[in-house]
Design a protein around this motif. Structure first.
Motif, PDB file in Angstrom:
ATOM      1  N   GLY A 162       4.070  71.515 -31.702  1.00  0.00           N
ATOM      2  CA  GLY A 162       3.173  70.952 -30.858  1.00  0.00           C
ATOM      3  C   GLY A 162       3.975  70.117 -29.657  1.00  0.00           C
ATOM      4  O   GLY A 162       5.292  70.122 -29.717  1.00  0.00           O
ATOM      5  N   GLY A 163       3.305  69.371 -28.824  1.00  0.00           N
ATOM      6  CA  GLY A 163       3.997  68.333 -28.078  1.00  0.00           C
ATOM      7  C   GLY A 163       2.834  67.701 -27.366  1.00  0.00           C
ATOM      8  O   GLY A 163       1.775  67.921 -27.547  1.00  0.00           O
ATOM      9  N   THR A 166       0.046  69.437 -25.604  1.00  0.00           N
ATOM     10  CA  THR A 166      -0.634  70.236 -26.656  1.00  0.00           C
ATOM     11  C   THR A 166      -2.320  70.162 -26.558  1.00  0.00           C
ATOM     12  O   THR A 166      -3.187  70.939 -26.676  1.00  0.00           O
ATOM     13  N   LEU A 167      -2.526  68.775 -26.247  1.00  0.00           N
ATOM     14  CA  LEU A 167      -4.011  68.626 -26.358  1.00  0.00           C
ATOM     15  C   LEU A 167      -4.844  69.387 -25.195  1.00  0.00           C
ATOM     16  O   LEU A 167      -5.937  69.682 -25.588  1.00  0.00           O
ATOM     17  N   LYS A 168      -4.258  69.640 -24.159  1.00  0.00           N
ATOM     18  CA  LYS A 168      -4.815  70.570 -23.106  1.00  0.00           C
ATOM     19  C   LYS A 168      -4.610  72.013 -23.542  1.00  0.00           C
ATOM     20  O   LYS A 168      -5.261  73.159 -23.352  1.00  0.00           O
ATOM     21  N   GLY A 170      -2.711  73.504 -25.913  1.00  0.00           N
ATOM     22  CA  GLY A 170      -2.691  74.326 -27.246  1.00  0.00           C
ATOM     23  C   GLY A 170      -1.141  74.200 -27.919  1.00  0.00           C
ATOM     24  O   GLY A 170      -0.296  74.098 -26.963  1.00  0.00           O
ATOM     25  N   VAL A 257     -10.869  66.326 -21.004  1.00  0.00           N
ATOM     26  CA  VAL A 257      -9.746  66.693 -21.787  1.00  0.00           C
ATOM     27  C   VAL A 257      -8.395  66.546 -20.728  1.00  0.00           C
ATOM     28  O   VAL A 257      -8.112  67.398 -19.957  1.00  0.00           O
ATOM     29  N   ASP A 386      -5.091  64.235 -29.863  1.00  0.00           N
ATOM     30  CA  ASP A 386      -5.197  65.189 -31.046  1.00  0.00           C
ATOM     31  C   ASP A 386      -5.717  64.503 -32.436  1.00  0.00           C
ATOM     32  O   ASP A 386      -5.660  65.254 -33.262  1.00  0.00           O
TER      33      ASP A 386
ATOM     34  N   MET B 103     -15.248  66.943 -30.840  1.00  0.00           N
ATOM     35  CA  MET B 103     -15.377  67.996 -30.285  1.00  0.00           C
ATOM     36  C   MET B 103     -14.927  69.040 -31.440  1.00  0.00           C
ATOM     37  O   MET B 103     -14.111  70.042 -30.928  1.00  0.00           O
ATOM     38  N   VAL B 182      -8.063  69.237 -35.126  1.00  0.00           N
ATOM     39  CA  VAL B 182      -7.668  70.194 -34.127  1.00  0.00           C
ATOM     40  C   VAL B 182      -6.259  70.539 -34.150  1.00  0.00           C
ATOM     41  O   VAL B 182      -5.632  71.596 -33.546  1.00  0.00           O
ATOM     42  N   LYS B 183      -5.505  69.846 -34.860  1.00  0.00           N
ATOM     43  CA  LYS B 183      -4.007  69.929 -35.051  1.00  0.00           C
ATOM     44  C   LYS B 183      -3.633  70.113 -36.478  1.00  0.00           C
ATOM     45  O   LYS B 183      -4.085  69.003 -37.090  1.00  0.00           O
ATOM     46  N   LYS B 210     -12.972  74.563 -32.381  1.00  0.00           N
ATOM     47  CA  LYS B 210     -12.571  73.448 -31.607  1.00  0.00           C
ATOM     48  C   LYS B 210     -13.506  73.640 -30.393  1.00  0.00           C
ATOM     49  O   LYS B 210     -13.644  75.011 -29.923  1.00  0.00           O
ATOM     50  N   ARG B 212     -14.951  72.789 -26.043  1.00  0.00           N
ATOM     51  CA  ARG B 212     -14.493  72.306 -25.035  1.00  0.00           C
ATOM     52  C   ARG B 212     -15.886  71.801 -24.097  1.00  0.00           C
ATOM     53  O   ARG B 212     -16.762  72.180 -24.507  1.00  0.00           O
ATOM     54  N   PRO B 213     -15.824  70.760 -23.247  1.00  0.00           N
ATOM     55  CA  PRO B 213     -16.825  70.469 -22.328  1.00  0.00           C
ATOM     56  C   PRO B 213     -17.332  71.414 -21.681  1.00  0.00           C
ATOM     57  O   PRO B 213     -16.604  72.381 -21.044  1.00  0.00           O
TER      58      PRO B 213
END
Ligand SMILES: Cc1cc2nc3c(=O)[nH]c(=O)nc-3n(C[C@H](O)[C@H](O)[C@H](O)COP(=O)(O)OP(=O)(O)OC[C@H]3O[C@@H](n4cnc5c(N)ncnc54)[C@H](O)[C@@H]3O)c2cc1C
Ligand SMILES: Cc1cc2nc3c(=O)[nH]c(=O)nc-3n(C[C@H](O)[C@H](O)[C@H](O)COP(=O)(O)OP(=O)(O)OC[C@H]3O[C@@H](n4cnc5c(N)ncnc54)[C@H](O)[C@@H]3O)c2cc1C
Lengths: 491, 447
Positions: A162-163, A166-168, A170, A257, A386, B103, B182-183, B210, B212-213
């Protein structure tokens, strides 16, 4: 020439013949077998446990990888793939000795197809080199581990990296369409492809994150992602860690997000400030680095909503990066955070755990209490959006008793992550480091099914033995006892 | 053995075995046209009960098991070679945990998609996957068929949203993978393996997703264009558009007419249609529609309409349901490179097929219309299209056709390079071949 292999279980005649045959496959420049040369390969980013491979080979083509793997099968010696060796979980440790297959010379970009939005690359390609090659096209490769200047796409594939973004966007698996893999018996598998929805099981998805236990990846087909049209990058300054984590919870809870949402606590901020003089407030309990991206018409609204939420949860101020240069500066300090830790302590151990995002206040309080209980200094810099924490435990490795406390504290923190409904690794992998946690996270049935899968592709257990799964059926699994914590940081 | 044998024989099956019986509420159901499935049915109330039942079955009766959700896609793949037991997931339909602020949501696999969507909408959240027949389809069935729709361009597919699963393997072992965060990279990602596995590797009992809004609003720009070549030109412009569409759909007039009719909208359908979807705040949507209109409309575009609000919702629904709406003889899906799609659509149009293209993802859904009502005619059409699909690594799968035709149809597509490996994995996880045997990755030889 005294080779390491000669000292190992293979008879010298056999080892000589193996070396000759390997040389015939990869050429004399593609092989290392001298003790001194091998030292570099005794560990990866996880420096606690060390073991030299008997031989390292540097194949330059899939065919060479196939031949090398077949030879290992013939001689019944274990082999382990290696990319850049930035693993923080000991994924590259050659347990049981044998051959290390370094993919770093297979680093070509084979194809970039913008119309169909994919690229095909060799596994040794450094992550950032793909992004550089795409500059100006309007597309990029989304997974951006903090180690992206060094780590390879093959390594990312194997660990599902990840990085910050990743939050938005993936993690790696969300951006891999297919791969070519040399299986542990030397046969070649073509998984997925340059088209979506290839009929059959999603073996690509299964193979991403296999930590080298299912074969050697020799090609990766990755998706290309459209560059965002606009960004806004902000720095929220908070009195306390608790306020900052509440802000995170409010932002996510409000249905926003962000592209990235990273937290740094006071310990990190003051180290950064000493090192780089960014002008951070030294008395702040924590700062949040927040980035939103999207359409130019939308990002300002979103940024304003975030600023309002931060203020509501007690932010002292929220600074905005007004120019690309200011944005770069903010990211630079985030990415250099670990470099600054050297100023705080001679050694440090970075942990990698995950909790549900709303449990962040709880885990951070636990970490603080844990530090006090064990008389250890712990600082935090992590992928907050995350719920992926990276507590960094500071210590002096010459102090054996302190080292023992670091190990204990790490285990307690990871145990707490499990208790809160989380996981013991969000991105660094199980490797050898966290094998002992697998049966805390998974039931015997869960692990039995995972073992079936491994045995299906790796029945002799010659490929990356002793990794990821606690017991390794069918191969001599010498588990390495943990004596020291890892020292490198990762964010 | 005839694969197309219908299920009438199942009525004659004895349901004996006492301990076996203790778990069973076997009931006879009417034989089902098309499915070649059995008449025995078992409806567990808990996953534990199911796991015991499956374990017992593996050791005693060794009946084949077919998990069923909403029964909307049971016709997928070949008919079952022998009648077995339908495992109905209808009672495993509970909400397990919904920490909305994290979420994520955990539900049992038998939950209806519509119930899931309603629960999420209350929190202004969504699972952004288009699922046909949401009132009937279940989470487990949708996941097992890896179903998707137009918005996969902007949001991805199930593999991007499943973060944890519980399932029961053919031996009755209840196992899980992933988790509720989520991870997570601990262990093999068996979640991905089960997505699209059609109930052949395990019976899904619980799923963590997971979320989403929900966007404030969404809309489409619907335009008729002179030719597929002109549309390809627009698709290339879209690659570097200032807009970030969530869907890029292309329809030939036959498909467009069906979709517009089912959506009860008035939109032009007399030429190939390019339909671009956008979503976001009202401001974002307005801005995107304006910019798209400027970027795409020039010579070659005949009519261009904005579709908004309720009409937009209905168009989304019709675009999603197109793949399932056929009473027609045959529905197929081809997976191609996006760049090949327009040539393929043009050829299919000449052959009289109604065609929907998820153009950003390279997926073409075709319905053979009534004129092709004989197996020979259908085969002729498919024989034209299959090589086109195969030419650059794509494939063509028949989703739906008359049960009698199945043996002669590519129900799972042509064999892919990795099928032998997949079959090896299937044998490892289901050594007795009890879960949905014969229906998936089979019959390549008959193709
Ligand atoms: C400073 C720093 C920051 C980091 N930041 C992040 C981060 O933000 N996110 C993150 O996810 N990780 C991070 N990491 C961890 C690490 O960089 C990643 O796991 C990375 O993907 C490893 O790539 P590599 O090429 O170095 O692989 P290696 O370390 O060489 O190998 C990693 C594992 O993959 C296997 N492997 C490597 N190549 C192949 C192949 N071709 N085929 C099969 N198996 C293979 C190896 O056997 C090993 O098990 C960081 C590490 C450091 C040191
Ligand atoms: C005529 C028609 C055509 C369709 N065409 C398409 C299409 O082209 N593409 C598409 O994506 N969708 C298609 N579907 C959409 C269908 O609505 C979805 O696939 C749906 O989500 C399936 O859900 P279900 O609950 O009805 O599953 P069911 O129809 O009950 O089952 C579908 C498959 O999933 C398995 N399954 C069900 N529940 C479980 C479980 N809990 N664990 C393991 N396996 C399970 C079954 O064994 C079966 O193989 C079509 C539906 C119809 C009626």
């Amino acid at each position: 020439m005294t080779t390491a292999l000669a000292e190992s279980s293979l008879s010298s005649a056999r080892s000589q013949s193996m070396l000759d045959r390997l040389r015939a496959i990869v050429g004399k420049d593609g092989i290392l077998a001298d003790r001194e040369d091998l030292l570099v390969y005794e560990c990866d980013g996880y420096v606690v446990e060390k073991k030299c491979p008997d031989i390292v080979v540097f194949p330059t083509s899939t065919e060479q990888v196939v031949e090398v793997v077949k030879l290992c099968n013939e001689y019944q010696i274990p082999f382990v793939p290696r990319g850049a060796g930035t693993s923080l979980a000991g994924g590259c440790l050659p347990i049981g000795g044998g051959l290390m297959i370094a993919l770093t010379r297979m680093k070509r970009i084979l194809e970039i197809n913008l119309r169909d939005r994919y690229a095909i690359v060799e596994p040794g390609l450094v992550n950032v080199h793909l992004t550089q090659a795409l500059k100006g096209t309007g597309y990029h490769y989304a997974p951006d581990p903090s180690s992206q200047g060094a780590c390879t796409i093959g390594g990312n594939f194997a660990t599902n990296s990840g990085g910050p973004h990743t939050l938005k966007y993936g993690v790696t698996v969300n951006h891999v369409m297919g791969a070519e893999v040399v299986l542990p018996d030397g046969s070649i598998a073509q998984l997925g492809g340059t088209v979506e929805d290839v009929p059959g099981y999603d073996l690509t998805g299964l193979f991403v994150g296999n930590e080298g236990t299912l074969g050697i990846c020799t090609k990766v087909i990755v998706k290309l992602t459209r560059d965002p049209a606009a960004y806004r990058t902000m720095l929220g300054v908070f009195e306390t860690v608790t306020d900052a984590t509440r802000a995170i919870s409010e932002i996510i809870g409000a249905g926003i997000v962000p592209a990235a949402l990273e937290m740094m606590d006071q310990g990190i901020v003051s180290a950064l400030e000493q090192a780089f003089h960014f002008g951070f407030p030294l008395d702040a309990g924590a700062v949040l680095l927040i980035e939103v991206d999207g359409l130019e018409v939308a990002v300002d609204d979103e940024a304003q909503r975030i600023i309002a939420l931060c203020k509501q949860t007690g932010a002292r101020e929220v600074r905005q990066a007004n120019t690309p240069k200011e944005r770069q500066l903010l990211w630079k300090c985030r990415k250099q955070a670990f470099g600054a830790i050297g100023r705080l302590s001679p050694s440090y151990c970075t942990q990698d755990g995950v909790v549900p995002r709303t449990k962040l206040p709880e885990i951070l309080e636990f970490i603080t209490a844990c530090g006090l209980r064990h008389d250890l200094r712990i600082v935090n810099v992590f992928h907050a959006g995350d719920g992926n924490i990276h507590p960094i435990l500071l210590f002096d490795e010459r102090n054996a008793e302190q080292v023992a406390r670091v190990l204990l504290a790490s285990d307690e923190i990871l145990g707490k992550c499990i208790e809160l409904g989380g996981s013991v690794t969000g991105e660094h992998g199980i490797g050898v480091e966290k094998i002992s946690f697998m049966n805390k996270l998974f039931s015997p049935e869960d692990l039995a099914v995972m073992s079936l899968i491994r045995d299906c592709f790796n029945p002799k257990g010659l490929c990356s033995p002793g990794k990821m799964l606690p017991t390794s059926a069918g191969c001599g699994n010498e588990h390495v006892p943990k004596i020291k914590p890892g020292r490198r940081a990762a964010m | 053995m005839s694969m197309s044998r219908r299920s009438s024989r199942a009525d004659a099956l004895p349901c004996n075995g006492h301990s076996f019986q203790s778990f069973l509420q076997l009931k006879q159901i009417a034989s089902r046209r098309n499915y070649g499935l059995s008449a025995l049915e078992f409806t567990p109330a808990t996953q534990l009960e199911l796991s015991r039942y499956v374990a017992e079955n593996a050791q005693t009766e060794r009946r084949t098991l077919c998990p069923v959700g909403g029964r909307t896609a049971l016709h997928f793949g070949f008919s079952a070679p022998e009648p077995g037991v339908l495992v109905s997931m209808s009672q495993l339909n509970r909400l397990v945990d919904y920490p909305a602020r994290d979420m994520t949501i955990t539900v049992e696999a038998g939950m209806r998609i519509i119930d899931l969507q309603r629960t999420l909408a209350e929190q202004r959240q969504q699972l952004p996957i288009d699922i046909a027949q949401a009132e009937r389809a279940t989470v487990g069935g949708a996941l097992a068929t890896n179903t998707s729709g137009p918005r996969r361009f902007g949001h991805g597919t199930f593999r991007d949203y499943v973060i944890g699963i519980s399932a029961i393997d053919a031996e009755g072992r209840l196992f899980k993978a992933g988790g509720r965060v989520v991870k997570n990279v601990a262990g093999y990602d068996i979640c991905k393996l089960l997505v699209g596995s059609r109930g052949t590797l395990g019976i899904l009992t619980q799923v963590t997703l997971k979320l989403r809004p929900l966007p404030e609003t969404s809309a489409q720009l619907w335009m008729t264009v002179d030719s597929f070549t002109e549309i390809e030109d627009r698709l290339q412009r879209l690659l570097t558009s200032q807009v970030r569409p969530n869907a890029v759909e292309v329809l030939n007039p036959a498909a467009a007419a069906l979709i517009v009719a089912s959506a009860r909208c008035e939109l032009p359908t007399n030429a190939p249609v390019l339909c671009v979807g956008v979503e976001g705040s009202r401001r974002e949507v307005d801005w995107q529609l304006d910019v798209l209109t400027q970027e795409l409309t020039s010579i070659g575009v005949q009519e261009c309409r904005q579709v908004r609000d309720h009409n937009a919702d209905r168009i989304w629904e019709s675009l999603t349901d197109f793949q399932t709406c056929a009473d027609d003889p045959l529905t197929f899906e081809a997976n191609l490179r996006p760049s090949q799609c327009m040539a393929f659509a043009e050829r299919a149009t000449q052959l009289g097929v109604a065609v929907q293209v998820h153009a950003g993802n390279g997926l073409v859904i075709g319905q053979l219309l009534d004129e092709a009502a004989t197996i020979d005619h259908s085969t002729t059409i498919l024989n034209e299209l299959r090589p086109l699909a195969r030419s650059q690594g794509g494939n063509l799968v028949v989703l739906h056709c008359d049960g009698e035709w199945k043996v002669r149809m590519p129900m799972c597509g042509d064999a892919e390079h990795s099928w032998p490996l997949m079959k090896q994995l299937k044998r490892k996880l289901d050594p007795q071949g009890l879960l949905n045997p014969g229906r998936f990755m089979d019959g390549a030889a008959t193709a």
